[in-house]
Design an enzyme around this catalytic site. Structure first.
Site, mmCIF file in Angstrom:
data_model
loop_
_atom_site.group_PDB
_atom_site.id
_atom_site.type_symbol
_atom_site.label_atom_id
_atom_site.label_comp_id
_atom_site.label_asym_id
_atom_site.label_seq_id
_atom_site.Cartn_x
_atom_site.Cartn_y
_atom_site.Cartn_z
ATOM 1 N N LYS A 172 30.262 127.424 62.007
ATOM 2 C CA LYS A 172 31.492 126.630 62.147
ATOM 3 C C LYS A 172 31.930 126.128 60.776
ATOM 4 O O LYS A 172 31.321 125.243 60.199
ATOM 5 C CB LYS A 172 31.251 125.406 63.052
ATOM 6 C CG LYS A 172 32.563 124.711 63.385
ATOM 7 C CD LYS A 172 32.418 123.252 63.704
ATOM 8 C CE LYS A 172 32.671 122.336 62.558
ATOM 9 N NZ LYS A 172 34.005 122.381 61.933
ATOM 10 N N GLY A 225 27.679 118.496 54.257
ATOM 11 C CA GLY A 225 28.820 117.622 54.535
ATOM 12 C C GLY A 225 28.492 116.193 54.141
ATOM 13 O O GLY A 225 27.655 115.957 53.267
ATOM 14 N N SER A 226 29.132 115.246 54.818
ATOM 15 C CA SER A 226 28.976 113.844 54.423
ATOM 16 C C SER A 226 27.674 113.259 54.982
ATOM 17 O O SER A 226 27.085 113.808 55.928
ATOM 18 C CB SER A 226 30.169 113.048 54.921
ATOM 19 O OG SER A 226 30.207 113.123 56.326
ATOM 20 N N GLY A 230 25.801 114.015 58.506
ATOM 21 C CA GLY A 230 24.455 114.567 58.309
ATOM 22 C C GLY A 230 23.404 113.786 59.091
ATOM 23 O O GLY A 230 22.518 114.384 59.720
ATOM 24 N N GLU A 247 22.520 119.092 53.376
ATOM 25 C CA GLU A 247 22.957 118.807 52.003
ATOM 26 C C GLU A 247 24.140 117.868 52.121
ATOM 27 O O GLU A 247 25.123 118.178 52.794
ATOM 28 C CB GLU A 247 23.362 120.093 51.270
ATOM 29 C CG GLU A 247 22.201 120.997 50.907
ATOM 30 C CD GLU A 247 21.193 120.367 49.967
ATOM 31 O OE1 GLU A 247 21.520 119.370 49.293
ATOM 32 O OE2 GLU A 247 20.054 120.849 49.936
ATOM 33 N N CYS A 281 30.073 117.931 45.384
ATOM 34 C CA CYS A 281 28.935 117.050 45.661
ATOM 35 C C CYS A 281 28.162 116.788 44.369
ATOM 36 O O CYS A 281 27.504 115.762 44.225
ATOM 37 C CB CYS A 281 28.033 117.673 46.702
ATOM 38 S SG CYS A 281 27.618 119.366 46.297
ATOM 39 N N GLN A 328 42.195 112.193 52.445
ATOM 40 C CA GLN A 328 41.304 112.055 51.287
ATOM 41 C C GLN A 328 42.027 111.333 50.152
ATOM 42 O O GLN A 328 41.451 110.489 49.466
ATOM 43 C CB GLN A 328 40.809 113.429 50.830
ATOM 44 C CG GLN A 328 39.816 113.393 49.681
ATOM 45 C CD GLN A 328 38.489 112.736 50.054
ATOM 46 O OE1 GLN A 328 37.899 113.051 51.082
ATOM 47 N NE2 GLN A 328 38.031 111.797 49.233
ATOM 48 N N GLU A 379 30.126 107.168 47.491
ATOM 49 C CA GLU A 379 30.738 108.427 47.059
ATOM 50 C C GLU A 379 32.251 108.369 47.338
ATOM 51 O O GLU A 379 32.666 108.136 48.470
ATOM 52 C CB GLU A 379 30.127 109.600 47.836
ATOM 53 C CG GLU A 379 30.640 110.943 47.356
ATOM 54 C CD GLU A 379 30.167 112.121 48.205
ATOM 55 O OE1 GLU A 379 30.241 112.036 49.434
ATOM 56 O OE2 GLU A 379 29.711 113.116 47.602
HETATM 57 P P1 NAD Z 1 32.066 116.146 56.933
HETATM 58 O O1 NAD Z 1 30.735 115.529 57.166
HETATM 59 O O2 NAD Z 1 33.265 115.409 57.393
HETATM 60 O O3 NAD Z 1 32.145 117.564 57.662
HETATM 61 C C1 NAD Z 1 31.205 118.580 57.377
HETATM 62 C C2 NAD Z 1 31.172 119.548 58.556
HETATM 63 O O4 NAD Z 1 30.617 118.864 59.698
HETATM 64 C C3 NAD Z 1 32.562 120.042 58.991
HETATM 65 O O5 NAD Z 1 32.485 121.383 59.385
HETATM 66 C C4 NAD Z 1 32.865 119.148 60.176
HETATM 67 O O6 NAD Z 1 33.823 119.683 61.067
HETATM 68 C C5 NAD Z 1 31.481 119.038 60.807
HETATM 69 N N1 NAD Z 1 31.323 117.908 61.744
HETATM 70 C C6 NAD Z 1 31.998 116.735 61.756
HETATM 71 N N2 NAD Z 1 31.573 115.971 62.785
HETATM 72 C C7 NAD Z 1 30.607 116.664 63.424
HETATM 73 C C8 NAD Z 1 29.778 116.402 64.566
HETATM 74 N N3 NAD Z 1 29.874 115.282 65.261
HETATM 75 N N4 NAD Z 1 28.882 117.339 64.913
HETATM 76 C C9 NAD Z 1 28.752 118.498 64.213
HETATM 77 N N5 NAD Z 1 29.527 118.806 63.149
HETATM 78 C C10 NAD Z 1 30.437 117.905 62.760
HETATM 79 O O7 NAD Z 1 32.159 116.502 55.385
HETATM 80 P P2 NAD Z 1 33.411 117.086 54.583
HETATM 81 O O8 NAD Z 1 34.420 115.991 54.430
HETATM 82 O O9 NAD Z 1 33.834 118.389 55.153
HETATM 83 O O10 NAD Z 1 32.745 117.428 53.159
HETATM 84 C C11 NAD Z 1 32.615 116.506 52.127
HETATM 85 C C12 NAD Z 1 31.188 116.033 52.020
HETATM 86 O O11 NAD Z 1 30.326 117.152 51.838
HETATM 87 C C13 NAD Z 1 30.951 115.145 50.813
HETATM 88 O O12 NAD Z 1 30.153 114.046 51.186
HETATM 89 C C14 NAD Z 1 30.184 116.033 49.846
HETATM 90 O O13 NAD Z 1 29.366 115.363 48.931
HETATM 91 C C15 NAD Z 1 29.402 116.870 50.795
HETATM 92 N N6 NAD Z 1 28.956 118.107 50.156
HETATM 93 C C16 NAD Z 1 27.633 118.230 49.820
HETATM 94 C C17 NAD Z 1 27.168 119.360 49.192
HETATM 95 C C18 NAD Z 1 25.711 119.520 48.845
HETATM 96 O O14 NAD Z 1 25.273 120.654 48.711
HETATM 97 N N7 NAD Z 1 24.950 118.453 48.710
HETATM 98 C C19 NAD Z 1 28.047 120.391 48.879
HETATM 99 C C20 NAD Z 1 29.389 120.237 49.218
HETATM 100 C C21 NAD Z 1 29.823 119.082 49.865
#
Ligand code: NAD
Length: 478
Positions: A172, A225-226, A230, A247, A281, A328, A379
Site C-alpha cells: 500500500k 512513515g511517521s 508506526g 522506519e 527522514c 504539510q 520533527e
Molecule cells: P504517515 O505515517 O502519515 O503514513 C505512512 C503510511 O502509513 C502511508 O501509506 C499511510 O497511508 C499509512 N497509514 C496511515 N494510517 C495508517 C493506519 N492506521 N494503518 C496502516 N497504515 C496507515 O507518514 P507520511 O506522512 O506518509 O510520511 C512522512 C513520515 O515518514 C515522516 O515522519 C518521515 O520522517 C517518515 N519517513 C521515514 C523514513 C525512514 O526511513 N526512517 C523514510 C521516509 C519517511
C-alpha cells in the site's frame, strides 16, 4: 481520464472508488485518477499472495534473479520519464527525482543478485554423527506500507528484497503518491512476475492499511512513515504476532566545530536541511554550532539559503520544489510561528506565490534557539532548520544526542580526534563526517535507533534479517 487500477492476483481491478492525484507544483495539473481499494480488495490481494507464495519461493534462483534484474533495467532505462512522474507527483526537483529513480533501479538489480547469494551454514555438532544446517526461508506474505516522500525508492527497497527472498507482497503506497508504485507494479508484470506474487492496493491508511494489519495471513509488515502511525502499526503487529520493521522520523543533528572547513559545513548543511524541500527522514534540522564559528556560519547559511531558487519541480532552474500539499505547508507555517513564540529569531519561512499555483515556502532558519524548544524536539518535515550555539565538542555531542530520535547525525570538523569520537558516541544509525546527513548508498544497511526505527535494518544484504526466517536442521549421518 482512465482510472489506474489496483493489481490483485495478476488482474488490474478498478473497484468502486477512485481519487485524483495532483501536482504540488501546479494544482491545475491532475497526474492521474487512482483506484481506491476496499477492505474486501485487501482480502482478495492477501488470498492471491497466499496462493502464489509456495510456487514463487520454489522457483529457481535464476528465474527470480532475471525478473528482478529486468525490473531494475527497465526502471533505469525509463529514468527520465519515471523521474518526471515522481517530480510531478511529490514535488522534488527533476534531478533529485531522477536520482531517486536510479536508486530504485539499482536496488532491484542488487536484490536480483541476492537471489543467487541466499546461502546458509553447515555447522559441526557437539554430538558425533550429526550435521547441522542453518538455512533461511521466506517469512511468507509481507505487507508493505510506504510514505509519500520517496515514492519510488522506498517501495523499491522493500518490494525487491521481499521478492528476492521468496516472499509474496501486498503493498500500500501513500495515498498522496500512488503513481510511482503503480508504475513499479506495471513494470513487474511486464518483466514476467507471476500473478499474485506482487499485489498493489492503493488508498487510505485507515481503510487499506488497517485491513493489511488486521489480516491474519499477513506474516510480516515493513512500514515507513511517521512515529504515531508506526507505533500503531507495532501495537497491531504485536497483537497478531506479525514480524515488524518500522522506519520513522528524525530530528537529525549536524555538529559544526570551530575547526570545520566553512565551505564544506555550509554546503553540507544547506543540502541536509533544504534539498528535497527538507522532506527527508534523514534531513538535518538542528545545526549545533561551536561559538567561534557560529556568527560566520549563520551569515553564510542565510546568504546561501536566500539565494536558493524555489519553483516548480520540473523547471530546470529550480533548486528546491514545493511542499507536498496544503496540510504539510500549514503545519510547517505553524512551526515557523511557534519558533517566534519560543523566542527564536526567524529568517525566511514564508509562504509565497510561485509562477504556478502550488505549495511554495521559503526555507526557514531559526537562530538563537536552545535544544529544549519544541522546534528542536519535534520533527517538522519541511524546509526548516535551527541553529543551536554550543561552547565545545562535549556540549555539542550532548545536545546532538538529547532527542527521542536517532536516525542520522553529522559532524563537520577537520579534527580526526573529534570525528572519531563523534562516530563512536553519536546515538544514530547513520553517521556522516563532512557530508550531508541525507544521501545514502543503496547496498549498505539503513536505519536508526531510539524513536526513529524498530526492528532489523533495511537495505543491502542486511535486509535478509527481516525478509527471511532462520531454520536449524539436524541430520543424523550415522
Ligand atoms: P504517515 O505515517 O502519515 O503514513 C505512512 C503510511 O502509513 C502511508 O501509506 C499511510 O497511508 C499509512 N497509514 C496511515 N494510517 C495508517 C493506519 N492506521 N494503518 C496502516 N497504515 C496507515 O507518514 P507520511 O506522512 O506518509 O510520511 C512522512 C513520515 O515518514 C515522516 O515522519 C518521515 O520522517 C517518515 N519517513 C521515514 C523514513 C525512514 O526511513 N526512517 C523514510 C521516509 C519517511
Amino acid at each position: 481520464m482512465q482510472v489506474k487500477a489496483n493489481l490483485i492476483g495478476g488482474q488490474w481491478v478498478t473497484g468502486q472508488q477512485a481519487q485524483e492525484n495532483f501536482n504540488p507544483s501546479d494544482i491545475s495539473d491532475v497526474i492521474g485518477v487512482f483506484a481506491q481499494a476496499s477492505a474486501e480488495d485487501v482480502t482478495s490481494a492477501v488470498a492471491a499472495a497466499k496462493d502464489a507464495q509456495a510456487d514463487w519461493a520454489a522457483l529457481d534462483a535464476q528465474s527470480r534473479h532475471d525478473i528482478l534484474d529486468r525490473t531494475g533495467n527497465t526502471i533505469l532505462a525509463r529514468k527520465e520519464e519515471l523521474g518526471a512522474l515522481l517530480a510531478r507527483e511529490e514535488g522534488k526537483i527533476l534531478s533529485e527525482a531522477i536520482g531517486e529513480t536510479i536508486r530504485a533501479g539499482n536496488v532491484f538489480k542488487f536484490f536480483a543478485g541476492e537471489c543467487l547469494r541466499n546461502t546458509g551454514d553447515l555447522v559441526s555438532s557437539v554430538r558425533p554423527g550429526i550435521d547441522i544446517e542453518v538455512t533461511r526461508e521466506p517469512v511468507g506474505i509481507v505487507g508493505i506500507i510506504t510514505p509519500w516522500n520517496f515514492p519510488i525508492a522506498i517501495p523499491a527497497w522493500k518490494i525487491a528484497p521481499a521478492l528476492a527472498y521468496g516472499n509474496t507482497v501486498v503493498c500500500k503506497p501513500a495515498d498522496l503518491t500512488p503513481a510511482c508504485a503503480h508504475a513499479i507494479a506495471e513494470i513487474l508484470m511486464e518483466c514476467g512476475l507471476p500473478g499474485g506474487v506482487f499485489n498493489l492496493v492503493m488508498g487510505r491508511g485507515s481503510i487499506v492499511g488497517e485491513a493489511i494489519l488486521d489480516h491474519p495471513d499477513v506474516t510480516a509488515i515493513s512500514f515507513t512513515g511517521s512515529v504515531n502511525t508506526g507505533q500503531h502499526v507495532a501495537e497491531k503487529c504485536l497483537q497478531s504476532m506479525k514480524k515488524v520493521q518500522l522506519e520513522m522520523g528524525g530530528k537529525n543533528p549536524t555538529v559544526v566545530l570551530d575547526d570545520a572547513d566553512l565551505e564544506v559545513a555550509v554546503s553540507s548543511c544547506l543540502n541536509s536541511a533544504f534539498f528535497s524541500t527538507g522532506q527527508r527522514c534523514t534531513a538535518s534540522s538542528r545545526f549545533i554550532v561551536q561559538e567561534g564559528i557560529h556568527d560566520e556560519f549563520v551569515r553564510r547559511m542565510t546568504e546561501e539559503m536566500s539565494a536558493l531558487k524555489i519553483g516548480p519541480a520540473l523547471d530546470s532552474n529550480s533548486q528546491m520544489g514545493p511542499v507536498v500539499d496544503e496540510r504539510q505547508l500549514v503545519s510547517n507555517l505553524k512551526y515557523v510561528a511557534l519558533a517566534k513564540e519560543e523566542g527564536a529569531t526567524v529568517i525566511g519561512g514564508e509562504r509565497f506565490d510561485g509562477p504556478t499555483t502550488g505549495f511554495y515556502q521559503k526555507p526557514a532558519l531559526f537562530t538563537d534557539t536552545h535544544n529544549k524548544m519544541r522546534i528542536n524536539q519535534e520533527e517538522i518535515f519541511g524546509p526548516c532548520a535551527s541553529v543551536i550555539k554550543v561552547k565545545d565538542f562535549e556540549e555539542a555531542i550532548a545536545v546532538a544526542n538529547e532527542t527521542e530520535f536517532g536516525l542520522s547525525a553529522g559532524i563537520c570538523t577537520q579534527s580526526l580526534k573529534y570525528a572519531a569520537a563523534f562516530k563512536k558516541r553519536a546515538q544514530a544509525g547513520l553517521v556522516m563526517v563532512n557530508l550531508p546527513t541525507a544521501g545514502i548508498d543503496y547496498h549498505v544497511p539503513f536505519g536508526g535507533r531510539k524513536g526513529s526505527s524498530y526492528g532489523p535494518r533495511e537495505q543491502g544484504s542486511y535486509a535478509k534479517e527481516f525478509y527471511t526466517i532462520v531454520k536449524t536442521s539436524y541430520v543424523s549421518t550415522g
